[in-house]
Motif scaffolding. Structure first.
Motif, PDB file in Angstrom:
ATOM      1  N   ASN A 182     -19.880   1.899   4.871  1.00  0.00           N
ATOM      2  CA  ASN A 182     -18.569   2.554   5.294  1.00  0.00           C
ATOM      3  C   ASN A 182     -19.041   3.948   5.925  1.00  0.00           C
ATOM      4  O   ASN A 182     -20.040   4.413   5.885  1.00  0.00           O
ATOM      5  N   ALA A 183     -18.133   4.243   6.592  1.00  0.00           N
ATOM      6  CA  ALA A 183     -18.249   5.826   7.264  1.00  0.00           C
ATOM      7  C   ALA A 183     -16.822   6.513   6.793  1.00  0.00           C
ATOM      8  O   ALA A 183     -15.773   5.906   6.914  1.00  0.00           O
ATOM      9  N   SER A 184     -17.026   7.559   6.065  1.00  0.00           N
ATOM     10  CA  SER A 184     -15.824   8.327   5.801  1.00  0.00           C
ATOM     11  C   SER A 184     -15.679   9.713   6.524  1.00  0.00           C
ATOM     12  O   SER A 184     -16.657  10.244   6.854  1.00  0.00           O
ATOM     13  N   PHE A 185     -14.232   9.789   6.955  1.00  0.00           N
ATOM     14  CA  PHE A 185     -14.123  10.876   7.669  1.00  0.00           C
ATOM     15  C   PHE A 185     -13.023  11.676   6.942  1.00  0.00           C
ATOM     16  O   PHE A 185     -12.167  11.431   6.090  1.00  0.00           O
ATOM     17  N   GLY A 186     -12.891  13.345   6.930  1.00  0.00           N
ATOM     18  CA  GLY A 186     -11.940  13.892   6.402  1.00  0.00           C
ATOM     19  C   GLY A 186     -12.585  14.728   5.029  1.00  0.00           C
ATOM     20  O   GLY A 186     -13.683  14.949   4.866  1.00  0.00           O
ATOM     21  N   LEU A 224      -3.683  12.592   9.018  1.00  0.00           N
ATOM     22  CA  LEU A 224      -4.369  11.880   8.053  1.00  0.00           C
ATOM     23  C   LEU A 224      -5.424  12.980   7.418  1.00  0.00           C
ATOM     24  O   LEU A 224      -6.039  13.767   8.103  1.00  0.00           O
ATOM     25  N   GLN A 225      -5.336  12.923   5.929  1.00  0.00           N
ATOM     26  CA  GLN A 225      -6.502  13.926   5.302  1.00  0.00           C
ATOM     27  C   GLN A 225      -7.631  12.983   5.160  1.00  0.00           C
ATOM     28  O   GLN A 225      -8.820  13.716   4.951  1.00  0.00           O
ATOM     29  N   ALA A 226      -7.646  11.783   5.026  1.00  0.00           N
ATOM     30  CA  ALA A 226      -8.817  11.225   4.388  1.00  0.00           C
ATOM     31  C   ALA A 226      -8.958   9.656   5.369  1.00  0.00           C
ATOM     32  O   ALA A 226      -7.869   9.141   5.466  1.00  0.00           O
ATOM     33  N   LEU A 227      -9.829   9.291   5.758  1.00  0.00           N
ATOM     34  CA  LEU A 227     -10.063   8.105   6.453  1.00  0.00           C
ATOM     35  C   LEU A 227     -11.509   7.175   6.039  1.00  0.00           C
ATOM     36  O   LEU A 227     -12.406   7.913   6.437  1.00  0.00           O
ATOM     37  N   LEU A 228     -11.271   6.182   5.773  1.00  0.00           N
ATOM     38  CA  LEU A 228     -12.404   5.290   5.333  1.00  0.00           C
ATOM     39  C   LEU A 228     -12.695   4.007   6.331  1.00  0.00           C
ATOM     40  O   LEU A 228     -11.403   3.285   6.435  1.00  0.00           O
ATOM     41  N   VAL A 229     -13.632   3.821   6.947  1.00  0.00           N
ATOM     42  CA  VAL A 229     -13.793   2.705   7.721  1.00  0.00           C
ATOM     43  C   VAL A 229     -15.017   1.985   7.347  1.00  0.00           C
ATOM     44  O   VAL A 229     -15.984   2.535   7.250  1.00  0.00           O
ATOM     45  N   SER A 230     -14.537   0.605   6.962  1.00  0.00           N
ATOM     46  CA  SER A 230     -15.818   0.168   6.107  1.00  0.00           C
ATOM     47  C   SER A 230     -16.183  -1.070   7.182  1.00  0.00           C
ATOM     48  O   SER A 230     -15.520  -1.767   7.886  1.00  0.00           O
ATOM     49  N   ASN A 231     -17.481  -1.520   7.085  1.00  0.00           N
ATOM     50  CA  ASN A 231     -18.087  -2.720   7.649  1.00  0.00           C
ATOM     51  C   ASN A 231     -17.421  -3.964   6.638  1.00  0.00           C
ATOM     52  O   ASN A 231     -18.168  -4.436   5.780  1.00  0.00           O
ATOM     53  N   LEU A 237     -14.544  -8.060  11.353  1.00  0.00           N
ATOM     54  CA  LEU A 237     -13.417  -6.793  11.329  1.00  0.00           C
ATOM     55  C   LEU A 237     -13.997  -5.559  10.759  1.00  0.00           C
ATOM     56  O   LEU A 237     -14.819  -5.646   9.491  1.00  0.00           O
ATOM     57  N   LEU A 238     -13.536  -4.656  11.222  1.00  0.00           N
ATOM     58  CA  LEU A 238     -13.475  -3.345  10.249  1.00  0.00           C
ATOM     59  C   LEU A 238     -12.180  -3.138   9.310  1.00  0.00           C
ATOM     60  O   LEU A 238     -11.346  -3.577   9.732  1.00  0.00           O
ATOM     61  N   GLY A 239     -12.547  -2.549   8.034  1.00  0.00           N
ATOM     62  CA  GLY A 239     -11.331  -2.374   7.316  1.00  0.00           C
ATOM     63  C   GLY A 239     -11.332  -0.675   7.196  1.00  0.00           C
ATOM     64  O   GLY A 239     -12.066   0.021   7.447  1.00  0.00           O
ATOM     65  N   VAL A 240      -9.880  -0.358   7.638  1.00  0.00           N
ATOM     66  CA  VAL A 240      -9.508   1.065   7.965  1.00  0.00           C
ATOM     67  C   VAL A 240      -8.234   1.347   6.636  1.00  0.00           C
ATOM     68  O   VAL A 240      -7.481   0.692   6.456  1.00  0.00           O
ATOM     69  N   LEU A 241      -8.848   2.294   5.843  1.00  0.00           N
ATOM     70  CA  LEU A 241      -8.011   3.056   4.989  1.00  0.00           C
ATOM     71  C   LEU A 241      -7.783   4.378   5.097  1.00  0.00           C
ATOM     72  O   LEU A 241      -8.678   4.916   5.154  1.00  0.00           O
ATOM     73  N   GLY A 242      -6.567   4.743   5.287  1.00  0.00           N
ATOM     74  CA  GLY A 242      -6.053   6.204   5.607  1.00  0.00           C
ATOM     75  C   GLY A 242      -5.095   6.616   4.904  1.00  0.00           C
ATOM     76  O   GLY A 242      -4.278   5.898   4.282  1.00  0.00           O
ATOM     77  N   VAL A 243      -5.131   8.027   4.254  1.00  0.00           N
ATOM     78  CA  VAL A 243      -4.441   8.500   3.175  1.00  0.00           C
ATOM     79  C   VAL A 243      -3.750   9.766   3.888  1.00  0.00           C
ATOM     80  O   VAL A 243      -4.638  10.701   4.668  1.00  0.00           O
ATOM     81  N   GLY A 261       4.233   4.861   2.938  1.00  0.00           N
ATOM     82  CA  GLY A 261       3.884   5.811   4.144  1.00  0.00           C
ATOM     83  C   GLY A 261       2.808   6.657   4.294  1.00  0.00           C
ATOM     84  O   GLY A 261       2.280   7.295   5.092  1.00  0.00           O
ATOM     85  N   SER A 262       2.317   6.917   2.966  1.00  0.00           N
ATOM     86  CA  SER A 262       1.155   7.695   2.696  1.00  0.00           C
ATOM     87  C   SER A 262      -0.234   7.017   2.600  1.00  0.00           C
ATOM     88  O   SER A 262      -1.103   7.686   2.657  1.00  0.00           O
ATOM     89  N   VAL A 263      -0.230   5.636   2.599  1.00  0.00           N
ATOM     90  CA  VAL A 263      -1.374   4.827   2.637  1.00  0.00           C
ATOM     91  C   VAL A 263      -1.431   3.890   3.707  1.00  0.00           C
ATOM     92  O   VAL A 263      -0.344   3.224   3.883  1.00  0.00           O
ATOM     93  N   MET A 264      -2.256   3.831   4.616  1.00  0.00           N
ATOM     94  CA  MET A 264      -2.374   2.850   5.478  1.00  0.00           C
ATOM     95  C   MET A 264      -3.680   2.069   5.530  1.00  0.00           C
ATOM     96  O   MET A 264      -4.855   2.430   5.336  1.00  0.00           O
ATOM     97  N   ARG A 265      -3.439   0.754   5.433  1.00  0.00           N
ATOM     98  CA  ARG A 265      -4.513  -0.313   5.519  1.00  0.00           C
ATOM     99  C   ARG A 265      -4.624  -0.990   6.836  1.00  0.00           C
ATOM    100  O   ARG A 265      -3.547  -1.633   7.337  1.00  0.00           O
ATOM    101  N   LEU A 266      -5.662  -1.343   7.342  1.00  0.00           N
ATOM    102  CA  LEU A 266      -5.646  -2.061   8.922  1.00  0.00           C
ATOM    103  C   LEU A 266      -7.033  -3.040   8.883  1.00  0.00           C
ATOM    104  O   LEU A 266      -8.100  -2.720   8.311  1.00  0.00           O
ATOM    105  N   ARG A 267      -6.968  -4.059   9.548  1.00  0.00           N
ATOM    106  CA  ARG A 267      -8.059  -4.724   9.800  1.00  0.00           C
ATOM    107  C   ARG A 267      -8.360  -4.674  11.435  1.00  0.00           C
ATOM    108  O   ARG A 267      -7.386  -5.542  12.222  1.00  0.00           O
ATOM    109  N   VAL A 268      -9.456  -4.216  11.862  1.00  0.00           N
ATOM    110  CA  VAL A 268      -9.366  -3.944  13.245  1.00  0.00           C
ATOM    111  C   VAL A 268     -10.775  -4.194  13.626  1.00  0.00           C
ATOM    112  O   VAL A 268     -11.695  -4.177  12.677  1.00  0.00           O
ATOM    113  N   ASP A 269     -11.101  -4.397  15.108  1.00  0.00           N
ATOM    114  CA  ASP A 269     -12.640  -4.708  15.543  1.00  0.00           C
ATOM    115  C   ASP A 269     -13.169  -3.283  16.134  1.00  0.00           C
ATOM    116  O   ASP A 269     -14.368  -3.067  16.392  1.00  0.00           O
ATOM    117  N   GLU A 270     -12.061  -2.604  16.171  1.00  0.00           N
ATOM    118  CA  GLU A 270     -12.310  -1.141  16.785  1.00  0.00           C
ATOM    119  C   GLU A 270     -11.464  -0.105  16.371  1.00  0.00           C
ATOM    120  O   GLU A 270     -10.264  -0.325  16.286  1.00  0.00           O
TER     121      GLU A 270
END
Length: 443
Positions: free
Chosen positions: A255-259, A306-313, A335-341, A359-368
């Motif tokens: 994963n790559a973590s931001f924030g 967003l305060q934190a964002l995790l993009v996972s392989n 797909l990438l997994g995206v978890l935002g807080v 509304g405080s937690v966001m989960r997505l499955r995307v390719d970019e």
């Protein structure tokens, strides 16, 4: 024979679907039989306790002084109070049993809908395998498990890192000298660097879990307590395609973590005093002037604040989906997994108990996904390694880019599973079709 195997697999899926529905029904009936309609009240008490505990955790992390102490007290006292009330009313046992049945129901439903696993063929043994080992990784696992001698006995060229070499350049040199397989005994950060070289030259790659955490090895089903067992991939291995994630031009296997987390890791004191550094820096990162102003775009939609964002392989499992949170059951979904807080105040912290509906937690499955910030550079934790990248950062996936070779027999081989779609489970339980479609949808 093949038809018998398919029929047997289908029968097993039907039985698991029926078990899932039965467990789900029992998880509802148990509290109803014990407490009747009062069980709804007890469920609300449990949810309220979780909300208060979430507020306590938020105050502990985002504030200092008396408010932090009060938050610590709340985060401990709230669940203990709920458990005490349950025990005094005779509801603790039924509540625990209901929770266990619900977890069983979800796990059975997901495995019932799992796509069939195609048999893996044994891969030919490499002629000139090359292994790079970090003797300091994992507290000295390379030496404790005799990995150098065992790798050389298997016919591999071994290079030991001393802290000064460029591991990417070493891997490229090995390829130029004729290596037909690359392997790493070290942490996930080193794994990612060599994995990119292997992918670019279409060479098989072997993971030897000699690091501290070895999340990549865990999701490959390798035995992290016995790194030497991974060397069996050189003589009795199978190959599987694995996706690679990219944050700008940096590869990540996990994963790559931001924030917030990436900023904490960037603090020089973090390595020697993780807990103290985290508690010291978090208030400023969550609510102070140092709070990162993250925003992300998936498709045409921007999401800010967003305060934190995790993009996972590949996406991680939800904690409630199985007994193994923090795991990825697939590494080849494309797909990438995206978890935002996004938690800015106490009310939003309390709503965290609602999960994605808060509304405080966001989960997505995307390719970019594109990650941007208010600064020209942003701190990123890539497989646990701190780097600075210019904004905006484009995160993408390369499906099946890496040929990972693993031992044919490994203890933690993950079972592919699909999301728990209860309508498909019901159709499958009645004898209808559902597993194949679910397997395609899980891609």
């Amino acid at each position: 024979m093949e038809r018998q195997q398919r029929d047997g697999a289908r029968t097993g899926s039907v039985l698991r679907a029926r078990l899932a529905l039965l467990a789900l029904l029992c998880s509802v009936l148990v509290p109803l039989l014990v407490a009747g309609l009062r069980s709804v009240l007890w469920a609300l008490v449990g949810i309220a306790g979780l909300a208060v505990a979430a507020v306590g955790v938020w105050w502990t992390l985002a504030h200092t002084g008396a408010l932090r102490v009060l938050g610590l007290v709340l985060s401990v006292a709230a669940p203990l109070t709920v458990l005490s009330l349950y025990a005094a009313s005779g509801m603790l046992g039924p509540a625990c049993l209901s929770l266990v049945l619900w977890v069983l129901a979800v796990a059975s439903a997901r495995t019932a809908l799992a796509p069939p696993r195609s048999p893996a063929r044994r891969a030919p043994a490499p002629r000139d395998p090359w292994v790079v080992m970090n003797p300091r990784s994992g507290g000295g696992k390379v030496g404790r498990f005799g990995l150098v001698e065992k790798a050389r006995s298997a016919g591999a060229r071994v290079v030991l890192l001393d802290g000064n070499q460029d591991v990417v350049q070493l891997a490229r040199q090995a390829v130029a000298e004729g290596a037909d397989l690359l392997a790493v005994a070290g942490g996930d950060g080193t794994q990612a660097l060599v994995a990119e070289v292997a992918a670019r030259h279409d060479l098989p790659f072997v993971v030897i879990p000699a690091g501290t955490r070895n999340h990549f090895a865990l999701d490959l089903g390798l035995d992290r307590d016995d790194p030497a067992a991974a060397l069996e991939a050189l003589t009795d291995g199978v190959e599987q395609p694995v996706d690679l994630g990219f944050a700008a031009d940096r590869v990540f296997v996990n994963n790559a973590s931001f924030g917030t987390y990436a900023s904490v890791v960037a603090d020089p004191a973090y390595r020697d005093a993780k807990l103290h550094t985290t508690l010291r820096t978090l208030p400023g990162l969550l609510t102070g002037e140092d709070a990162p102003g993250l925003r992300m775009r998936a498709g045409a939609t921007w999401v800010g604040g967003l305060q934190a964002l995790l993009v996972s392989n590949n996406p991680y499992l939800r904690a409630v989906d199985a007994a193994r949170p923090g795991r990825r059951e697939r590494l080849d979904s494309g797909l990438l997994g995206v978890l935002g807080v996004r938690v800015a105040n106490t009310a939003q912290a309390a709503r965290l108990v609602r999960g994605e509906r808060s509304g405080s937690v966001m989960r997505l499955r995307v390719d970019e996904v594109v990650v941007d910030a208010d600064t020209s550079d942003i701190a990123v934790g890539i497989d646990g390694e701190h780097v600075l990248l210019p904004t905006p950062v484009v995160c993408r996936t390369e499906p099946g880019a890496l040929r990972v070779r693993v031992p044919r027999h490994r203890p933690g081989r993950p079972v592919l599973a699909a999301p728990a779609d209860w309508r498909r489970v019901a159709r499958l339980a009645r004898g209808g079709r559902g597993a194949g479609a679910a397997g395609r949808d899980s891609r």
